[in-house]
Motif scaffolding. Structure first.
Motif, PDB file in Angstrom:
ATOM      1  N   ALA A  45       0.389  -1.520   0.105  1.00 16.74           N
ATOM      2  CA  ALA A  45       0.056  -0.113   0.275  1.00 16.74           C
ATOM      3  C   ALA A  45       0.755   1.025  -0.027  1.00 16.74           C
ATOM      4  O   ALA A  45       0.405   2.027  -0.531  1.00 16.74           O
ATOM      5  N   LEU A  46       2.041   0.416   0.895  1.00 22.41           N
ATOM      6  CA  LEU A  46       3.149   2.639   0.485  1.00 22.41           C
ATOM      7  C   LEU A  46       3.471   2.700  -0.477  1.00 22.41           C
ATOM      8  O   LEU A  46       3.367   4.101  -1.449  1.00 22.41           O
ATOM      9  N   ALA A  47       3.842   1.369  -1.210  1.00 21.71           N
ATOM     10  CA  ALA A  47       4.894   1.538  -2.586  1.00 21.71           C
ATOM     11  C   ALA A  47       2.921   2.067  -3.797  1.00 21.71           C
ATOM     12  O   ALA A  47       2.967   3.312  -4.425  1.00 21.71           O
ATOM     13  N   ASP A  48       2.335   1.900  -3.817  1.00 23.40           N
ATOM     14  CA  ASP A  48       0.930   2.383  -4.643  1.00 23.40           C
ATOM     15  C   ASP A  48       1.066   3.869  -3.984  1.00 23.40           C
ATOM     16  O   ASP A  48       0.520   4.229  -5.060  1.00 23.40           O
ATOM     17  N   LEU A  49       0.662   4.184  -3.191  1.00 22.32           N
ATOM     18  CA  LEU A  49       0.658   5.384  -2.401  1.00 22.32           C
ATOM     19  C   LEU A  49       2.020   6.447  -3.068  1.00 22.32           C
ATOM     20  O   LEU A  49       1.390   7.150  -3.306  1.00 22.32           O
ATOM     21  N   LEU A  50       2.530   5.619  -3.274  1.00 21.80           N
ATOM     22  CA  LEU A  50       3.795   7.135  -3.953  1.00 21.80           C
ATOM     23  C   LEU A  50       3.277   7.526  -5.139  1.00 21.80           C
ATOM     24  O   LEU A  50       3.743   8.083  -5.672  1.00 21.80           O
ATOM     25  N   ILE A  51       2.676   6.018  -5.562  1.00 24.05           N
ATOM     26  CA  ILE A  51       2.270   6.925  -7.209  1.00 24.05           C
ATOM     27  C   ILE A  51       0.454   7.032  -7.550  1.00 24.05           C
ATOM     28  O   ILE A  51       1.256   8.669  -8.193  1.00 24.05           O
ATOM     29  N   THR A  52       0.426   7.244  -6.092  1.00 24.12           N
ATOM     30  CA  THR A  52      -0.716   8.189  -6.789  1.00 24.12           C
ATOM     31  C   THR A  52      -1.036   9.320  -5.965  1.00 24.12           C
ATOM     32  O   THR A  52      -1.884  10.108  -6.150  1.00 24.12           O
ATOM     33  N   GLY A  53       0.517   9.731  -5.318  1.00 22.87           N
ATOM     34  CA  GLY A  53       0.811  10.953  -4.214  1.00 22.87           C
ATOM     35  C   GLY A  53       1.631  11.658  -5.082  1.00 22.87           C
ATOM     36  O   GLY A  53       1.650  12.981  -4.825  1.00 22.87           O
ATOM     37  N   LEU A  54       2.491  10.980  -5.968  1.00 23.60           N
ATOM     38  CA  LEU A  54       3.503  12.024  -5.926  1.00 23.60           C
ATOM     39  C   LEU A  54       4.021  11.643  -7.919  1.00 23.60           C
ATOM     40  O   LEU A  54       3.894  12.587  -8.931  1.00 23.60           O
ATOM     41  N   VAL A  55       3.187  10.480  -8.931  1.00 25.86           N
ATOM     42  CA  VAL A  55       3.346  10.392  -9.872  1.00 25.86           C
ATOM     43  C   VAL A  55       2.101  10.814 -10.708  1.00 25.86           C
ATOM     44  O   VAL A  55       2.241  11.837 -11.269  1.00 25.86           O
ATOM     45  N   PHE A  56       0.711  10.872  -9.801  1.00 25.55           N
ATOM     46  CA  PHE A  56      -0.405  11.912 -10.136  1.00 25.55           C
ATOM     47  C   PHE A  56      -0.392  12.550 -10.344  1.00 25.55           C
ATOM     48  O   PHE A  56      -1.110  13.480 -11.401  1.00 25.55           O
ATOM     49  N   PRO A  57       0.508  14.080  -9.201  1.00 23.88           N
ATOM     50  CA  PRO A  57      -0.079  14.796  -8.725  1.00 23.88           C
ATOM     51  C   PRO A  57       0.844  15.691  -9.403  1.00 23.88           C
ATOM     52  O   PRO A  57       0.924  16.638 -10.157  1.00 23.88           O
TER      53      PRO A  57
END
Length: 366
Positions: free
Chosen positions: A55-67
């Protein structure tokens, strides 16, 4: 087709709404998934640290890559190599971390369900922490070396492989992709076969905790299958595109399809596991169902001569957390309990709950 802002055939507003929605929904879901392991008693097991790591790895994508893509769209920029390299670095890093963590999760589930308690006790919290940190360190070192020496697969700038780096790609792909995927599949297959054989025995009566662990194992298996469904098409396209020419539209659309897996994995756990679902409901009530109700109260000391007195309004704020902090010191239930206790000790006097405040506001926390 831009690797950062998707296809230019869509309007900028549509792309902005799509990417921003993925970022918000995915980030909230991943935060809920991490918090569920912290607040749900049935999920507070040391082996579930691997689920939190995914979940932390997914959060890096949704919280940094998409923004990052939303910032580029808001700024009106077209193609920025710095943002693209940043997104590609995090995407490859989180992909490797997720794949190796899924393999570690499968091994931990096998030890929990199929091995003895003494064998599983060897998997201490310290060793799990070391394993998680080692996964991040090894993945980060590999991706950093690829970017420093410019030997990684081309994403922002499409390029073909040369003969001198082909063995390097084979070794990295076999160690970081093929080996973890094979280990994960083998562990889940062995768990399924052993439990099926055990259930065929008439004397097999597992405890309730075994059923809960087995249900969580199936959810972890679904998560691995979801990862394969989303990332395998892009992986095949990336491998073929390193040798032959692949249309950019197909290449980048599959890349964003793979990244969108980070927004769906947390909902998979909510739908397929009852304990995650209960934790999500509790978190939703805590974050979204706080209500404020206004009421009127006649003040003391109002007389018939002076006429009806004004009725000040007060606020009653009810904070609902099922199972947590049921009674606070300012609640009327707490006051009645204190009153009963005081009445048993002494028969003289009266006890009344005093919950009023000088400013006319009463706060009850349930």
């Amino acid at each position: 087709v831009s690797p950062v802002t998707l296809s230019a055939d869509w309007s900028r507003v549509a792309r902005l709404l799509l990417i921003a929605s993925l970022a918000v929904i995915g980030s909230v879901g991943n935060i809920f998934m991490i918090s569920s392991v912290m607040i749900e008693d049935h999920l507070k097991k040391r082996g579930n640290a691997f689920i939190v790591n995914v979940a932390l790895a997914d959060l890096l994508i949704t919280g940094l890559v998409f923004p990052a893509s939303t910032v580029v769209l808001l700024a009106g920029l077209k193609d920025t190599p710095g943002v693209c390299n940043f997104q590609w670095f995090l995407a490859i890093l989180c992909c490797l971390v997720t794949l190796m963590t899924l393999a570690a999760t499968a091994a931990e589930n096998y030890a929990r369900l199929c091995l003895s308690q003494d064998c599983y006790a060897m998997l201490t919290s310290t060793r799990i922490t070391v394993a998680v940190l080692s996964i991040w360190l090894l993945s980060g070192l590999t991706v950093t070396l690829q970017f420093v020496y410019n030997v990684g697969p081309g994403y922002c700038i499409r390029r073909r492989l040369t003969g001198d780096v082909l063995p390097y790609y084979v070794i990295v792909g076999a160690f970081f992709v093929f080996l973890p995927a094979s280990l994960t599949f083998a562990c889940y297959l062995r768990i399924t076969l052993r439990i099926r054989v055990a259930k065929s025995r008439p004397s097999f009566k597992p405890p309730m905790s075994f059923s809960w662990d087995y249900a969580l194992m199936k959810t972890n298996l679904y998560s691995f299958m979801l990862f394969v469904v989303f990332w395998l098409p892009f992986g095949i396209t990336l491998s073929v595109g390193s040798v032959h020419t692949i249309p950019s539209r197909l290449f980048y659309n599959l890349a964003w399809f793979a990244l969108s897996k980070s927004c769906i994995n947390n909902f998979l756990y909510c739908l397929t596991n009852r304990h995650f679902r209960n934790a999500y409901v509790n978190l939703f009530h805590y974050c979204c169902c706080k209500t404020t109700v206004s009421f009127s109260r006649r003040p003391r000391g109002a007389s018939e001569v002076s006429g009806p007195a004004t009725r000040p309004t007060g606020d009653v704020r009810v904070h609902i957390i099922p199972g947590y902090n049921m009674y606070s010191y300012t609640s009327p239930q707490r006051a009645r309990e204190v009153c009963k206790t005081a009445t048993l000790k002494r028969s003289v006097g009266s006890c009344r709950p005093s919950t009023s405040r000088p400013n006319g506001r009463d706060v009850y926390e349930l």
